[in-house]
Design an enzyme around this catalytic site. Structure first.
Site, PDB file in Angstrom:
ATOM      1  N   LYS A 173       3.217   5.797  -3.187  1.00  0.00           N
ATOM      2  CA  LYS A 173       4.370   6.483  -3.774  1.00  0.00           C
ATOM      3  C   LYS A 173       4.266   6.518  -5.299  1.00  0.00           C
ATOM      4  O   LYS A 173       4.578   7.531  -5.937  1.00  0.00           O
ATOM      5  CB  LYS A 173       5.662   5.779  -3.353  1.00  0.00           C
ATOM      6  CG  LYS A 173       6.093   6.058  -1.930  1.00  0.00           C
ATOM      7  CD  LYS A 173       6.440   7.518  -1.748  1.00  0.00           C
ATOM      8  CE  LYS A 173       7.076   7.811  -0.408  1.00  0.00           C
ATOM      9  NZ  LYS A 173       7.311   9.266  -0.212  1.00  0.00           N
TER      10      LYS A 173
ATOM     11  N   HIS B  33       0.831  -1.207   0.000  1.00  0.00           N
ATOM     12  CA  HIS B  33       0.000   0.000   0.000  1.00  0.00           C
ATOM     13  C   HIS B  33       0.865   1.256   0.000  1.00  0.00           C
ATOM     14  O   HIS B  33       0.512   2.265  -0.613  1.00  0.00           O
ATOM     15  CB  HIS B  33      -0.946   0.007   1.200  1.00  0.00           C
ATOM     16  CG  HIS B  33      -0.256   0.071   2.524  1.00  0.00           C
ATOM     17  ND1 HIS B  33       0.391  -1.008   3.095  1.00  0.00           N
ATOM     18  CD2 HIS B  33      -0.102   1.094   3.410  1.00  0.00           C
ATOM     19  CE1 HIS B  33       0.905  -0.659   4.252  1.00  0.00           C
ATOM     20  NE2 HIS B  33       0.623   0.604   4.471  1.00  0.00           N
ATOM     21  N   TYR B  34       2.014   1.180   0.668  1.00  0.00           N
ATOM     22  CA  TYR B  34       2.953   2.297   0.685  1.00  0.00           C
ATOM     23  C   TYR B  34       3.557   2.523  -0.702  1.00  0.00           C
ATOM     24  O   TYR B  34       3.626   3.653  -1.194  1.00  0.00           O
ATOM     25  CB  TYR B  34       4.046   2.022   1.712  1.00  0.00           C
ATOM     26  CG  TYR B  34       5.253   2.916   1.631  1.00  0.00           C
ATOM     27  CD1 TYR B  34       5.218   4.212   2.113  1.00  0.00           C
ATOM     28  CD2 TYR B  34       6.445   2.464   1.072  1.00  0.00           C
ATOM     29  CE1 TYR B  34       6.330   5.044   2.046  1.00  0.00           C
ATOM     30  CE2 TYR B  34       7.566   3.271   1.001  1.00  0.00           C
ATOM     31  CZ  TYR B  34       7.493   4.561   1.495  1.00  0.00           C
ATOM     32  OH  TYR B  34       8.597   5.383   1.415  1.00  0.00           O
ATOM     33  N   LEU B  35       3.983   1.451  -1.346  1.00  0.00           N
ATOM     34  CA  LEU B  35       4.566   1.567  -2.684  1.00  0.00           C
ATOM     35  C   LEU B  35       3.538   2.078  -3.690  1.00  0.00           C
ATOM     36  O   LEU B  35       3.870   2.871  -4.580  1.00  0.00           O
ATOM     37  CB  LEU B  35       5.120   0.211  -3.125  1.00  0.00           C
ATOM     38  CG  LEU B  35       6.279  -0.343  -2.301  1.00  0.00           C
ATOM     39  CD1 LEU B  35       6.628  -1.760  -2.753  1.00  0.00           C
ATOM     40  CD2 LEU B  35       7.508   0.555  -2.398  1.00  0.00           C
TER      41      LEU B  35
END
Length: 212
Positions: A129, A124-126
């Site tokens: 980004k 989810h972070y990638l």
């Protein structure tokens, strides 16, 4: 140059503030907590109180460059990640467009171009980004997207591997080296309107940056 560092109180953000101030730039250090103001002044920055998740337009006024080094942190949930790493970043990009800020430097992440290849727990972070990076690439800004791999607090080596695409490498890169690269790309036209991966390596940082 007058520069805004968003996420100035982060581990990399603090080092970027110090490096830019030491190079003679006027650095606005954007922080949410007024208790961190004294630390920003120690680093040579001028603290500005603003919340990335609210209206922070006053922080952007009159700057010539923006660094986005903010992050929701490794232990936050998807909602916070979207609010900071995607939506906050995109709002800062839109502020730059609206206010005529020409230079924008984004601290992203290795594999943000390919979130599906990352560990499930940080996917989810990638993805957040990636969304911010893609929005930035659609602008007319002179942007640079820096995508480091895993980070460490080891002493900087001053040497890196830097290229537009690098294979995944498990060894971490010191935050000090990432901060040095971020500071160096500011006035390097070869880094304008491009992004690159950043990993531990054997090339001195000035040479690696110029090689682009």
């Amino acid at each position: 140059m007058r520069i805004l560092v968003i996420g100035a109180n982060g581990q990399i953000g603090q080092q970027v503030v110090k490096r830019l101030a030491s190079a003679g730039h006027e650095v606005r250090a954007m922080i949410r907590d007024p208790e961190h103001a004294a630390r920003m002044e120690e680093l040579g920055g001028h603290p500005v109180i603003a919340d990335l998740e609210k209206d922070f337009s006053h922080a952007v006024q009159g700057v010539g460059a923006i660094y986005f080094t903010a992050g929701s942190g490794a232990h936050t949930g998807p909602d916070k990640t979207l609010s900071v790493d995607r939506d906050g970043a995109i709002r800062s990009i839109e502020e730059a467009e609206q206010r005529g800020v020409e230079r924008y430097i984004m601290l992203s992440s290795l594999r943000s171009q390919r979130p599906e290849e990352g560990p499930e727990k940080i996917r989810h972070y990638l993805e957040a980004k990636k969304a911010a990076d893609e929005r930035l690439m659609k602008t007319d800004l002179n942007y640079t997207i820096v995508r480091p791999g895993r980070l460490s607090n080891e002493e900087g080596t001053g040497q890196v591997a830097l290229a537009r695409n690098l294979p995944f490498y498990p060894d971490p890169i010191p935050r000090a080296d990432v901060a040095q690269v971020l500071a160096m790309v500011l006035e390097q036209p070869a880094t304008y309107r491009t992004g690159f991966d950043l990993l531990p390596g054997e090339t001195p940082i000035p040479e690696a940056v110029r090689s682009l």
